[in-house]
Design an enzyme around this catalytic site. Structure first.
Site, short mmCIF file in Angstrom:
data_model
loop_
_atom_site.label_atom_id
_atom_site.label_comp_id
_atom_site.label_asym_id
_atom_site.label_seq_id
_atom_site.Cartn_x
_atom_site.Cartn_y
_atom_site.Cartn_z
N SER A 178 0.78 -27.57 68.30
CA SER A 178 0.93 -29.00 68.01
C SER A 178 2.39 -29.38 68.11
O SER A 178 3.28 -28.51 67.98
CB SER A 178 0.41 -29.28 66.59
OG SER A 178 0.75 -30.59 66.16
N TYR A 191 -0.04 -27.28 57.74
CA TYR A 191 -0.47 -27.41 59.13
C TYR A 191 0.72 -27.24 60.07
O TYR A 191 0.66 -26.46 61.04
CB TYR A 191 -1.14 -28.76 59.37
CG TYR A 191 -1.67 -28.93 60.77
CD1 TYR A 191 -2.88 -28.36 61.14
CD2 TYR A 191 -0.96 -29.65 61.74
CE1 TYR A 191 -3.37 -28.49 62.43
CE2 TYR A 191 -1.44 -29.79 63.02
CZ TYR A 191 -2.64 -29.22 63.37
OH TYR A 191 -3.12 -29.34 64.65
#
Length: 273
Positions: A178, A191
């Site tokens: 990401s 995350y």
């Protein structure tokens, strides 16, 4: 202390280094219909979103897909879709990665070897978003849960399956990263940290395997995609403004198939950043 100009130069050098290791799909790439014929590919989180799209796309290009996930109904739906389209019969493996251990990873490996006899690729797609909150307020239990699914489970599966992958002529491991795993962003907590770890795991593994196996290792940053996770992270966003998971599949096919032989150690963007 470094003077400001030195710090600025170091910052620019680091940015340049990162950009050299970030790639995109080769221009004009078109996968052949038989790109993955006779290959066996494991997809984690195959019941929904990008995992579902990848499983269907891999099967449509000839692969026998191992559908790994924690929700039987969703996996069975993907299974039925693949069968209805006339593609190779998938294998369903029910497993909640939150509880993966070395023993259960070994049992999964034994099942794959007994049922299919080979493994040509892994798409590490399963992930938890966790809480979008300051680190100071983050639940330690939730932190451990996110790190387990996003990092530790990917490590355990890769480590246990590596001997099977090494038997394939040109195996591929693809991690999911990401943009928040390249530059930290406030409130993304576990995350973001997990995706930094995924980038590091990918680069370390690629460097280790480069001279000793035919296994290539890369990562894909899908970008803002029309998925449940994206909707959970950005509840006020209109999902139709984002591309579908299906539209990203050429990159996934490229990295999972033989067209990407010799490409290893890179983080790819599936969309313009």
């Amino acid at each position: 202390l470094f003077p400001y100009t030195t710090l600025f130069r170091l910052s620019n050098n680091w940015t340049d280094f990162l950009m050299k290791n970030i790639k995109t799909l080769p221009a004009g790439y078109q996968p052949s219909g038989t790109l993955l014929e006779a290959r066996v590919i494991l997809v984690t989180g195959a019941g929904d979103g990008i995992g579902r799209a990848a499983a269907r796309s891999f099967a449509a290009h000839g692969a026998t897909v191992i559908l790994l996930g924690k929700t039987q109904e969703k996996l069975e739906q993907v299974y039925d879709e693949i069968i209805a389209e006339g593609h190779p019969e998938p294998l369903i493996l029910m497993l909640d990665l939150q509880y993966l251990t070395p023993d259960s990873a070994k049992a999964l490996t034994d099942t794959i070897e007994q049922e299919l006899g080979r493994l040509d690729g892994i798409l590490h797609n399963a992930a938890l978003l966790g809480s979008v909150t300051p680190v100071a307020n983050y639940s330690p239990e939730r932190w451990q849960q996110v790190m387990q699914v996003n990092v530790h489970a990917a490590f355990l599966l890769t480590q246990t399956l590596m001997p099977l992958l090494a038997q394939a002529p040109d195996a591929s491991i693809v991690f999911t990263t990401s943009s928040v795993g390249r530059q930290g962003r406030a409130f993304w907590g576990a995350y973001a940290v997990s995706k930094f770890a995924v980038e590091g795991l990918m680069e370390t593994l690629a460097d280790e395997l480069e001279e000793v196996t035919a296994i290539r290792v890369n990562a894909i940053n899908p970008g803002a995609t029309r998925t449940r996770m994206r909707a959970a992270a950005y509840p006020g966003e209109n999902p139709v403004t984002r591309p579908t998971a299906d539209s990203l599949m050429p990159l996934y096919l490229y990295l999972m198939g033989p067209d990407s032989q010799g490409v290893s150690g890179y983080s790819f963007d599936a969309q313009p950043v």
